[in-house]
Design an enzyme around this catalytic site. Sequence first.
Site, PDB file in Angstrom:
ATOM      1  N   ARG A  60       0.838  -1.212   0.000  1.00 15.75           N
ATOM      2  CA  ARG A  60       0.000   0.000   0.000  1.00 15.75           C
ATOM      3  C   ARG A  60       0.868   1.256   0.000  1.00 15.75           C
ATOM      4  O   ARG A  60       2.090   1.183   0.011  1.00 15.75           O
ATOM      5  CB  ARG A  60      -0.957  -0.008   1.180  1.00 15.75           C
ATOM      6  CG  ARG A  60      -0.284   0.111   2.513  1.00 15.75           C
ATOM      7  CD  ARG A  60      -1.357   0.169   3.592  1.00 15.75           C
ATOM      8  NE  ARG A  60      -0.734   0.269   4.908  1.00 15.75           N
ATOM      9  CZ  ARG A  60      -1.410   0.231   6.028  1.00 15.75           C
ATOM     10  NH1 ARG A  60      -2.709   0.070   6.009  1.00 15.75           N
ATOM     11  NH2 ARG A  60      -0.806   0.341   7.187  1.00 15.75           N
ATOM     12  N   ASN A 108      11.519   0.374   0.329  1.00 14.57           N
ATOM     13  CA  ASN A 108      10.466   1.319   0.714  1.00 14.57           C
ATOM     14  C   ASN A 108       9.835   1.002   2.069  1.00 14.57           C
ATOM     15  O   ASN A 108       9.300   1.899   2.717  1.00 14.57           O
ATOM     16  CB  ASN A 108       9.391   1.311  -0.392  1.00 14.57           C
ATOM     17  CG  ASN A 108       8.100   1.949   0.060  1.00 14.57           C
ATOM     18  OD1 ASN A 108       7.974   3.169   0.085  1.00 14.57           O
ATOM     19  ND2 ASN A 108       7.132   1.123   0.455  1.00 14.57           N
ATOM     20  N   SER A 134      13.706  10.145   3.900  1.00 12.48           N
ATOM     21  CA  SER A 134      12.701  11.140   4.305  1.00 12.48           C
ATOM     22  C   SER A 134      13.432  12.451   4.539  1.00 12.48           C
ATOM     23  O   SER A 134      14.602  12.445   4.959  1.00 12.48           O
ATOM     24  CB  SER A 134      12.021  10.701   5.605  1.00 12.48           C
ATOM     25  OG  SER A 134      11.282  11.779   6.152  1.00 12.48           O
ATOM     26  N   TYR A 168      13.021   7.683  14.081  1.00 17.49           N
ATOM     27  CA  TYR A 168      12.740   7.718  12.634  1.00 17.49           C
ATOM     28  C   TYR A 168      13.816   8.534  11.902  1.00 17.49           C
ATOM     29  O   TYR A 168      14.330   8.116  10.855  1.00 17.49           O
ATOM     30  CB  TYR A 168      11.352   8.332  12.428  1.00 17.49           C
ATOM     31  CG  TYR A 168      10.844   8.335  11.012  1.00 17.49           C
ATOM     32  CD1 TYR A 168      10.405   7.159  10.398  1.00 17.49           C
ATOM     33  CD2 TYR A 168      10.778   9.518  10.279  1.00 17.49           C
ATOM     34  CE1 TYR A 168       9.919   7.173   9.090  1.00 17.49           C
ATOM     35  CE2 TYR A 168      10.282   9.537   8.980  1.00 17.49           C
ATOM     36  CZ  TYR A 168       9.857   8.356   8.393  1.00 17.49           C
ATOM     37  OH  TYR A 168       9.376   8.369   7.102  1.00 17.49           O
ATOM     38  N   ILE A 189       3.567  13.182   2.508  1.00 16.29           N
ATOM     39  CA  ILE A 189       2.797  12.547   1.436  1.00 16.29           C
ATOM     40  C   ILE A 189       1.549  11.935   2.059  1.00 16.29           C
ATOM     41  O   ILE A 189       1.640  11.298   3.123  1.00 16.29           O
ATOM     42  CB  ILE A 189       3.646  11.419   0.766  1.00 16.29           C
ATOM     43  CG1 ILE A 189       5.055  11.919   0.385  1.00 16.29           C
ATOM     44  CG2 ILE A 189       2.905  10.818  -0.423  1.00 16.29           C
ATOM     45  CD1 ILE A 189       5.112  13.020  -0.636  1.00 16.29           C
TER      46      ILE A 189
HETATM   47  P1  NDP Z   1       2.504   2.954   4.695  1.00 13.72           P
HETATM   48  O1  NDP Z   1       2.445   2.638   6.157  1.00 13.72           O
HETATM   49  O2  NDP Z   1       1.285   3.429   4.011  1.00 13.72           O
HETATM   50  O3  NDP Z   1       3.129   1.735   3.872  1.00 13.72           O
HETATM   51  C1  NDP Z   1       4.276   1.055   4.318  1.00 13.72           C
HETATM   52  C2  NDP Z   1       4.115  -0.411   4.010  1.00 13.72           C
HETATM   53  O4  NDP Z   1       5.282  -1.116   4.512  1.00 13.72           O
HETATM   54  C3  NDP Z   1       2.900  -1.003   4.728  1.00 13.72           C
HETATM   55  O5  NDP Z   1       2.175  -1.854   3.891  1.00 13.72           O
HETATM   56  C4  NDP Z   1       3.549  -1.742   5.878  1.00 13.72           C
HETATM   57  O6  NDP Z   1       2.753  -2.794   6.393  1.00 13.72           O
HETATM   58  C5  NDP Z   1       4.827  -2.247   5.237  1.00 13.72           C
HETATM   59  N1  NDP Z   1       5.793  -2.718   6.236  1.00 13.72           N
HETATM   60  C6  NDP Z   1       5.923  -2.291   7.519  1.00 13.72           C
HETATM   61  N2  NDP Z   1       6.866  -3.011   8.144  1.00 13.72           N
HETATM   62  C7  NDP Z   1       7.341  -3.914   7.246  1.00 13.72           C
HETATM   63  C8  NDP Z   1       8.306  -4.945   7.318  1.00 13.72           C
HETATM   64  N3  NDP Z   1       8.984  -5.188   8.443  1.00 13.72           N
HETATM   65  N4  NDP Z   1       8.545  -5.700   6.210  1.00 13.72           N
HETATM   66  C9  NDP Z   1       7.854  -5.471   5.075  1.00 13.72           C
HETATM   67  N5  NDP Z   1       6.917  -4.522   4.952  1.00 13.72           N
HETATM   68  C10 NDP Z   1       6.654  -3.732   6.034  1.00 13.72           C
HETATM   69  O7  NDP Z   1       3.667   4.072   4.575  1.00 13.72           O
HETATM   70  P2  NDP Z   1       4.053   5.054   3.375  1.00 13.72           P
HETATM   71  O8  NDP Z   1       3.633   4.506   2.084  1.00 13.72           O
HETATM   72  O9  NDP Z   1       3.667   6.415   3.779  1.00 13.72           O
HETATM   73  O10 NDP Z   1       5.647   5.001   3.509  1.00 13.72           O
HETATM   74  C11 NDP Z   1       6.479   4.280   2.611  1.00 13.72           C
HETATM   75  C12 NDP Z   1       7.908   4.731   2.842  1.00 13.72           C
HETATM   76  O11 NDP Z   1       8.003   6.149   2.606  1.00 13.72           O
HETATM   77  C13 NDP Z   1       8.399   4.515   4.275  1.00 13.72           C
HETATM   78  O12 NDP Z   1       9.750   4.122   4.255  1.00 13.72           O
HETATM   79  C14 NDP Z   1       8.257   5.886   4.892  1.00 13.72           C
HETATM   80  O13 NDP Z   1       9.138   6.080   5.976  1.00 13.72           O
HETATM   81  C15 NDP Z   1       8.614   6.776   3.714  1.00 13.72           C
HETATM   82  N6  NDP Z   1       8.153   8.140   3.832  1.00 13.72           N
HETATM   83  C16 NDP Z   1       6.805   8.420   3.881  1.00 13.72           C
HETATM   84  C17 NDP Z   1       6.387   9.728   4.014  1.00 13.72           C
HETATM   85  C18 NDP Z   1       4.966  10.114   4.059  1.00 13.72           C
HETATM   86  O14 NDP Z   1       4.678  11.312   4.245  1.00 13.72           O
HETATM   87  N7  NDP Z   1       4.016   9.212   3.907  1.00 13.72           N
HETATM   88  C19 NDP Z   1       7.359  10.826   4.103  1.00 13.72           C
HETATM   89  C20 NDP Z   1       8.729  10.421   4.041  1.00 13.72           C
HETATM   90  C21 NDP Z   1       9.094   9.108   3.900  1.00 13.72           C
HETATM   91  P3  NDP Z   1       1.766  -2.423   7.659  1.00 13.72           P
HETATM   92  O15 NDP Z   1       0.816  -1.430   7.128  1.00 13.72           O
HETATM   93  O16 NDP Z   1       1.123  -3.717   8.006  1.00 13.72           O
HETATM   94  O17 NDP Z   1       2.672  -1.873   8.718  1.00 13.72           O
END
Ligand code: NDP
Length: 246
Positions: free
Chosen positions: A15, A89, A141, A154, A187
Amino acid sequence: MILKNKVSIITGGARGIGKAIALRLAEEGSLIAICDVNPEELDKAKKEIEAKGRHVLAEKVDVTNFADVQKFVQKALDKFNKIDILINNAGITRDGLLIRMNDADWDAVLNVNLKGTFNCTKVVAKAMMKERAGKIVNIASIIGIVGNAGQANYAASKGGIIAFTKSVARELASRNINVNAVAPGFIETHMTAKLSQDVKDAIMKRVPLGKWGSVDDIANTVLFLVSDASAYITGQVVQVDGGMVT
Ligand code: NDP
């Protein structure tokens, strides 16, 4: 289609930003392998990517588990024969002020965000080195650049990813593997949905472009970094933050 028959692995691809990247790369012709810890979302994402007409491997894998990462990468190699692109990611937050932060919250964030990136890069780099080609993009980030009160864990993990990116770029350059980072600002995803309206309003005041970023803003930047158009770029951090940090 600029990624026709390329093979891409995206972690945390079920997602949010990860899924948007998977869909964008699939639109450009890439075959896709995604992993995530969320099986229901993983299944939905698999179907959405398949609807783009691409073969997809979708596996429940926790990136902190090195043995499981190895098995997943081997499955991708068995299915697709090669790996051209890796997008690290998967990421989590466990926010709190330093003096109240417990070991579990510190360890969880460093483990998923930084150790997970190390695990996946280490395994995939071996396959890429044999091919003498590859593109790796790590999702950092802007918090890893400027820091943020309440996010010491973080920020440390994302700052670590930036330093890791620069080091690995130097190590793998001679094998024709580009390693870059993307540093998103704020985002709209599930991760940021949990912020209070007050925090969101305060953030918005600091964004010169005056709007939140979308997952497609990040996916399009990643697409550039995995394409031939960026062949001479490695070890860099591309900020996608609406001008927030300059
Ligand atoms: P989301 O929480 O929407 O998506 C992250 C996904 O990674 C989820 O499906 C989550 O599963 C999965 N995940 C978590 N832990 C693990 C693991 N140990 N192994 C495999 N998959 C895992 O986050 P975003 O899409 O917002 O973020 C994606 C990336 O972008 C991250 O690295 C985040 O730090 C970075 N980022 C996001 C920002 C934002 O504003 N959204 C800003 C800056 C950076 P589950 O949902 O079950 O935890």
